[in-house]
Design a protein around this motif. Structure first.
Motif, PDB file in Angstrom:
ATOM      1  N   GLN A 321       0.995  -1.190   0.045  1.00  0.00           N
ATOM      2  CA  GLN A 321      -0.181  -0.091  -0.072  1.00  0.00           C
ATOM      3  C   GLN A 321       0.813   1.205  -0.030  1.00  0.00           C
ATOM      4  O   GLN A 321       0.604   2.248  -0.451  1.00  0.00           O
ATOM      5  CB  GLN A 321      -1.044  -0.039   1.295  1.00  0.00           C
ATOM      6  N   LEU A 322       2.140   1.170   0.423  1.00  0.00           N
ATOM      7  CA  LEU A 322       2.970   2.198   0.491  1.00  0.00           C
ATOM      8  C   LEU A 322       3.681   2.503  -0.962  1.00  0.00           C
ATOM      9  O   LEU A 322       4.129   3.221  -1.156  1.00  0.00           O
ATOM     10  CB  LEU A 322       4.097   2.180   1.396  1.00  0.00           C
ATOM     11  N   GLY A 323       3.370   1.413  -1.784  1.00  0.00           N
ATOM     12  CA  GLY A 323       4.214   1.397  -3.150  1.00  0.00           C
ATOM     13  C   GLY A 323       5.431   0.805  -3.024  1.00  0.00           C
ATOM     14  O   GLY A 323       6.375   1.346  -3.981  1.00  0.00           O
ATOM     15  N   TRP A 324       5.986   0.147  -2.162  1.00  0.00           N
ATOM     16  CA  TRP A 324       7.095  -0.433  -1.905  1.00  0.00           C
ATOM     17  C   TRP A 324       7.457  -1.856  -2.430  1.00  0.00           C
ATOM     18  O   TRP A 324       8.420  -2.263  -2.181  1.00  0.00           O
ATOM     19  CB  TRP A 324       7.839  -0.272  -0.681  1.00  0.00           C
ATOM     20  N   PHE A 325       6.210  -2.418  -2.856  1.00  0.00           N
ATOM     21  CA  PHE A 325       6.232  -3.975  -3.212  1.00  0.00           C
ATOM     22  C   PHE A 325       5.147  -4.291  -4.039  1.00  0.00           C
ATOM     23  O   PHE A 325       4.227  -3.482  -4.068  1.00  0.00           O
ATOM     24  CB  PHE A 325       6.144  -4.637  -1.930  1.00  0.00           C
ATOM     25  N   PRO A 326       5.475  -5.055  -4.886  1.00  0.00           N
ATOM     26  CA  PRO A 326       4.532  -5.435  -5.988  1.00  0.00           C
ATOM     27  C   PRO A 326       3.236  -5.968  -5.364  1.00  0.00           C
ATOM     28  O   PRO A 326       3.236  -6.556  -4.437  1.00  0.00           O
ATOM     29  CB  PRO A 326       5.034  -6.470  -6.687  1.00  0.00           C
ATOM     30  N   GLY A 327       2.000  -5.555  -5.921  1.00  0.00           N
ATOM     31  CA  GLY A 327       0.750  -5.878  -5.514  1.00  0.00           C
ATOM     32  C   GLY A 327       0.691  -7.778  -5.289  1.00  0.00           C
ATOM     33  O   GLY A 327       1.093  -8.235  -6.216  1.00  0.00           O
ATOM     34  N   MET A 328       0.046  -7.951  -4.407  1.00  0.00           N
ATOM     35  CA  MET A 328      -0.200  -9.181  -4.195  1.00  0.00           C
ATOM     36  C   MET A 328      -1.549  -9.607  -3.634  1.00  0.00           C
ATOM     37  O   MET A 328      -2.184  -8.740  -2.995  1.00  0.00           O
ATOM     38  CB  MET A 328       0.778 -10.015  -3.018  1.00  0.00           C
ATOM     39  N   ARG A 329      -1.805 -10.964  -3.865  1.00  0.00           N
ATOM     40  CA  ARG A 329      -3.593 -11.043  -3.372  1.00  0.00           C
ATOM     41  C   ARG A 329      -3.567 -11.310  -2.023  1.00  0.00           C
ATOM     42  O   ARG A 329      -2.697 -12.226  -1.504  1.00  0.00           O
ATOM     43  CB  ARG A 329      -3.785 -12.533  -4.089  1.00  0.00           C
ATOM     44  N   ILE A 330      -4.165 -10.694  -1.396  1.00  0.00           N
ATOM     45  CA  ILE A 330      -4.298 -10.529   0.168  1.00  0.00           C
ATOM     46  C   ILE A 330      -5.827 -10.836   0.571  1.00  0.00           C
ATOM     47  O   ILE A 330      -6.781  -9.796   0.024  1.00  0.00           O
ATOM     48  CB  ILE A 330      -3.776  -9.019   0.820  1.00  0.00           C
ATOM     49  N   LEU A 331      -5.768 -11.719   1.362  1.00  0.00           N
ATOM     50  CA  LEU A 331      -7.439 -12.087   1.711  1.00  0.00           C
ATOM     51  C   LEU A 331      -7.541 -11.968   3.355  1.00  0.00           C
ATOM     52  O   LEU A 331      -6.595 -12.200   4.040  1.00  0.00           O
ATOM     53  CB  LEU A 331      -7.400 -13.512   1.373  1.00  0.00           C
ATOM     54  N   GLN A 332      -8.631 -11.074   3.700  1.00  0.00           N
ATOM     55  CA  GLN A 332      -9.014 -10.979   4.852  1.00  0.00           C
ATOM     56  C   GLN A 332      -9.770 -12.276   5.430  1.00  0.00           C
ATOM     57  O   GLN A 332     -10.681 -12.703   4.805  1.00  0.00           O
ATOM     58  CB  GLN A 332     -10.009  -9.786   4.666  1.00  0.00           C
ATOM     59  N   THR A 333      -9.288 -12.733   6.510  1.00  0.00           N
ATOM     60  CA  THR A 333      -9.812 -14.281   6.909  1.00  0.00           C
ATOM     61  C   THR A 333     -10.638 -13.977   8.239  1.00  0.00           C
ATOM     62  O   THR A 333     -11.326 -14.838   8.618  1.00  0.00           O
ATOM     63  CB  THR A 333      -8.517 -14.844   7.234  1.00  0.00           C
TER      64      THR A 333
END
Length: 631
Positions: A321-333
Motif C-alpha cells: 500500500q505504500l508502493g514499496w512492493f508489487p501488489g499481491m493477492r491479500i485475503l481478509q480471514t
C-alpha cells in the motif's frame, strides 16, 4: 493478548539459546564459564529488550503503530523547520541524500524480516521436537519428520485464518511462561548462587578470558533477543502499555528464572547435555514430565511461528500500500480483526523455503548458525532510524542523539559482527533472502515513481479538458462514470483517453484519486474524503487511506455523495487503468530505472495484482482500459 501475539519468538528462545552458546564454547563446561554465559545472557536481555526497545524505541510510534517500516514512514515524512526556508545548496543536497539513505535503511530492514520469517519456524519447531529424543533416545530418527509435518500443517492452516487459534495464543503462552519460570526457580534451588550472575563482572571476565573467541560466542548469546523486534513491530496490535506490562510483569521474570535454572542444572555437569532446557525438568516424574513439556513447547513454538508469519503478512500489506512492493493477492480471514489476513503466494514461498532449510540443516544446533543474521542487521538499522526520529521528530540536541545512538551501536555492531562469522554456517541464507527482497522493493519503488511521472505528464488541466470538449463539440450522454486514478490530479490520463476514443462524455462524471498516506497508519473518517466540483464538467474526489487500512471504495463514495458530490455509487460504472509497461527506445527516459532494471520492473508489473483488485468494486460495473507506457 500481548503474550500470544508479541512474545512467542523471544519466549521460545530458552529452548535453544543456552545450548548454542555453550556448544560454541565446547563440550566441556565449568562453573566459571556457566556463570559468565548466564551473565552475558541476562545483561543482553536487559540492555537490548528492556532498555532499548521496551523503554526507548517503543516511544517512536507512528500514530500507535510500530515496526521498522512504520518508523521509516514517520522519519522520511518528517521535515525540519528549516527545510521550508532558503537553505544553502550543500544543505539541500545533504538533506536529500540523507532522506534516500533513511528510506533505503528502512526498506532493507523490512526486507531482512522476510529472511527471519524463514528461519524462525524452523529453529523453533525443531528445538521443541528434539525434546522427544530426551524422553526416549530411540525416537531420534523421528524428530525431523515430525518437525516437517508440524511446519507443513502450520502453513496449510493459514488459509483458514487464525481467529480461532488466536484466541488460545494468550492463555497458552501464559501457561508456557509460568511453567518455564517455575521450572527455572525449582532448578535454581540446587545452586541459588547462580543468581549472582546479575553482576556484570562475570560477563566482563568471561569476555576477557575468551579473547577473540568471545565474538563467536556473542552470536549464540544474541539468540536470546531475536524476538525483540516483535515488541516494537506488534505494538500497534496490542498497545504500548500492554506490551510493557506483559514484558516486565511476566516475560522478563520468567526468562531470567529459566536461563538461571538452566545454568544451575549445568553446574553439576561436566559435559554439555543434549539440550540444557530439558535439564531443568524434574526427573521425579519420569518421562511423563518430559513429554508434557515437549507438548507445551510444541504449542509455544507453533504460536511463535504463527506470530512471525502473520507479521510478515502485515509488513507485506504495508509495503504494497505504500508502493514499496508489487501488489499481491491479500485475503481478509476475519470480519472482526483487521490484522487477520492471508497472502497465498507469500505463504507458499515461505513454506517451501522453511521446509527445505529444516530438512537441509536437520537440527536446531545447526540451524542456530544461520539464525540471527537478519535480526541483528535489522536492529542496527532500527537504531539509526531511531536516532533520526529523535532529531527530526523529538528535536533532541545533536550531541544527545549521537551519544545515545553510539551507545546502542556498540552493542548492535558487536552482535552483527558476531553473526557475520556465521556466514559460512548458513548465515548467508537469510541475508541473501533479505537482499533479494530489498532489490525487488527498490526496483518496484523507482519503477512506480517513473510511472507516476509518466501519468503526471499525460494528465491535462481542467481548463484544457473544458477547451477540448468545447472545441470538438463533445456531447454529454446520460449515465454515471467514475474514473479511478492513483494520481492526485483532477483530470487523469484515462479520462482524456476516453473522450478521444468514444467522442462523448456522460453527464455525471467523477474522477476518483485513491491516495495511501505514507506517514499515517489510519486516516480518520472525517478526513477520508475531499472533493472539488468543476461546473458543467466533473467532480474530483480524493479518498485517503493510511498504510494499515484496506481500501473499500463504495463506502467512501457514499460518504462523498452524502457530502454533496453529484454521483450515485449504486449506479456508477467504474473506469480503471490497466497499464502495460514497454521498453522505451530512448534510454535516457525515466533514468530512475537502469537499463537492466526496466525488464525486471516490466515483469513484476505484469504479474503483480492491480490496486483496483483490492477496492471491492462490483465486477459487473468495472471496466479497465489498457495503455502502453514506455519506460
Amino acid at each position: 493478548m500481548a503474550l500470544g501475539i508479541v512474545f512467542g519468538d523471544i519466549g521460545t528462545s530458552p529452548l535453544y539459546a543456552m545450548q548454542t552458546v555453550l556448544q560454541d564454547e565446547g563440550q566441556t563446561i565449568t562453573p566459571p564459564e556457566i556463570m559468565g554465559v548466564l551473565s552475558l545472557v541476562l545483561w543482553t536481555i536487559l540492555l537490548v529488550v528492556a532498555f532499548k526497545y521496551a523503554l526507548l524505541v517503543m516511544r517512536a510510534d507512528n500514530n500507535g503503530e510500530g515496526g521498522v517500516l512504520a518508523l521509516t514512514a514517520v522519519v522520511t515524512g518528517a521535515r525540519q523547520a528549516d527545510d521550508a526556508r532558503r537553505i544553502p545548496a550543500y544543505r539541500r543536497l545533504f538533506s536529500s541524500s540523507l532522506q534516500r539513505g533513511l528510506l533505503a535503511a528502512g526498506l532493507f530492514g523490512g526486507a531482512l524480516l522476510f529472511g527471519d520469517s524463514i528461519l524462525t519456524p524452523s529453529i523453533s519447531v525443531l528445538s521443541a521436537m528434539e525434546g522427544m529424543q530426551v524422553a526416549d533416545p530411540a525416537l531420534r530418527h523421528v524428530v525431523l519428520p515430525c518437525a516437517l509435518g508440524v511446519l507443513v500443517a502450520l502453513f496449510v492452516a493459514q488459509r483458514a485464518g487464525t481467529s480461532l487459534i488466536g484466541n488460545l495464543f494468550g492463555p497458552v503462552m501464559l501457561v508456557w511462561f509460568v511453567t518455564i519460570g517455575v521450572l527455572g526457580l525449582i532448578a535454581c534451588l540446587r545452586h541459588p548462587g547462580v543468581l549472582a550472575a546479575i553482576d556484570p563482572a562475570y560477563a566482563i571476565d568471561f569476555l576477557h578470558r575468551n579473547g577473540r573467541h568471545s565474538l563467536l560466542l556473542l552470536g549464540g548469546v544474541f539468540l536470546t533477543v531475536t524476538g525483540a523486534e516483535a515488541l516494537y513491530a506488534d505494538m500497534g496490535s496490542v498497545g504500548r502499555g500492554s506490551v510493557r506490562l506483559a514484558w516486565f510483569a511476566i516475560v522478563l521474570p520468567a526468562l531470567v528464572l529459566c536461563y538461571a535454572g538452566q545454568a544451575s542444572a549445568l553446574m553439576d555437569a561436566h559435559t554439555l547435555p543434549a539440550n540444557p532446557f530439558y535439564a531443568i525438568v524434574p526427573k521425579a516424574g519420569g518421562t511423563v514430565a518430559i513429554w508434557a513439556i515437549v507438548a507445551l513447547a510444541t504449542c509455544a513454538t507453533i504460536i511463535a511461528s504463527q506470530a512471525v508469519i502473520t507479521g510478515v503478512f502485515s509488513i507485506t500489506r504495508q509495503a504494497v500500500q505504500l508502493g514499496w512492493f508489487p501488489g499481491m493477492r491479500i485475503l481478509q480471514t476475519s470480519a472482526k480483526e483487521y490484522g487477520q489476513i492471508y497472502v497465498p503466494t507469500l505463504n507458499w514461498i515461505i513454506m517451501v523455503l522453511t521446509v527445505a532449510l529444516t530438512a537441509f540443516f536437520g537440527s536446531s544446533s545447526r540451524l542456530a548458525g544461520a539464525y540471527g543474521m537478519a535480526v541483528s542487521a535489522t536492529m542496527l538499522l532500527t537504531t539509526l532510524l531511531f536516532g533520526a526520529y529523535l532529531k527530526r521528530r523529538r528535536h533532541w540536541p545533536v550531541v544527545a542523539v549521537v551519544t545515545l545512538v553510539a551507545c546502542f551501536l556498540v552493542v548492535d555492531v558487536a552482535f552483527l559482527s558476531a553473526n557475520l562469522l556465521k556466514l559460512t554456517q548458513g548465515g548467508y541464507l537469510p541475508l541473501l533472502a533479505g537482499i533479494t527482497v530489498y532489490g525487488i522493493m527498490s526496483i518496484w519503488r523507482r519503477g512506480q515513481e517513473a510511472l507516476h511521472d509518466a501519468g503526471n505528464t499525460a494528465a491535462v488541466t481542467p481548463d484544457a479538458l473544458r477547451a477540448q470538449l468545447a472545441k470538438a463539440n463533445i456531447p454529454r450522454t446520460p449515465g454515471n462514470l467514475v474514473f479511478l486514478s492513483s494520481l492526485d490530479k483532477p483530470i487523469p490520463p484515462n479520462i482524456a483517453l476516453h473522450v478521444r476514443q468514444f467522442g462523448a462524455l456522460p453527464e455525471r462524471v467523477m474522477t476518483l484519486s485513491v491516495i495511501f498516506d505514507r506517514t499515517t497508519p489510519r486516516v480518520p473518517i472525517s478526513e477520508r474524503i475531499d472533493h472539488r466540483i468543476f461546473e458543467d464538467m466533473l467532480v474530483h474526489v480524493t479518498v485517503r487511506y493510511g498504510f494499515m487500512e484496506a481500501p473499500a471504495l463504495l463506502p467512501a463514495l457514499q460518504l462523498a455523495a452524502e457530502d454533496g458530490a453529484p454521483i450515485s455509487p449504486d449506479e456508477a460504472i467504474f473506469i480503471a487503468e490497466h497499464d502495460e509497461v514497454a521498453r522505451n527506445a530512448n534510454s535516457a527516459t525515466y533514468s530512475l530505472l537502469r537499463r537492466w532494471e526496466r525488464p525486471v520492473f516490466a515483469f513484476l508489473y505484469r504479474n503483480a495484482n492491480r490496486a483496483v483488485d483490492s477496492f471491492e468494486l462490483p465486477p459487473e460495473r468495472l471496466v479497465q482500459i489498457g495503455r502502453r507506457i514506455a519506460l
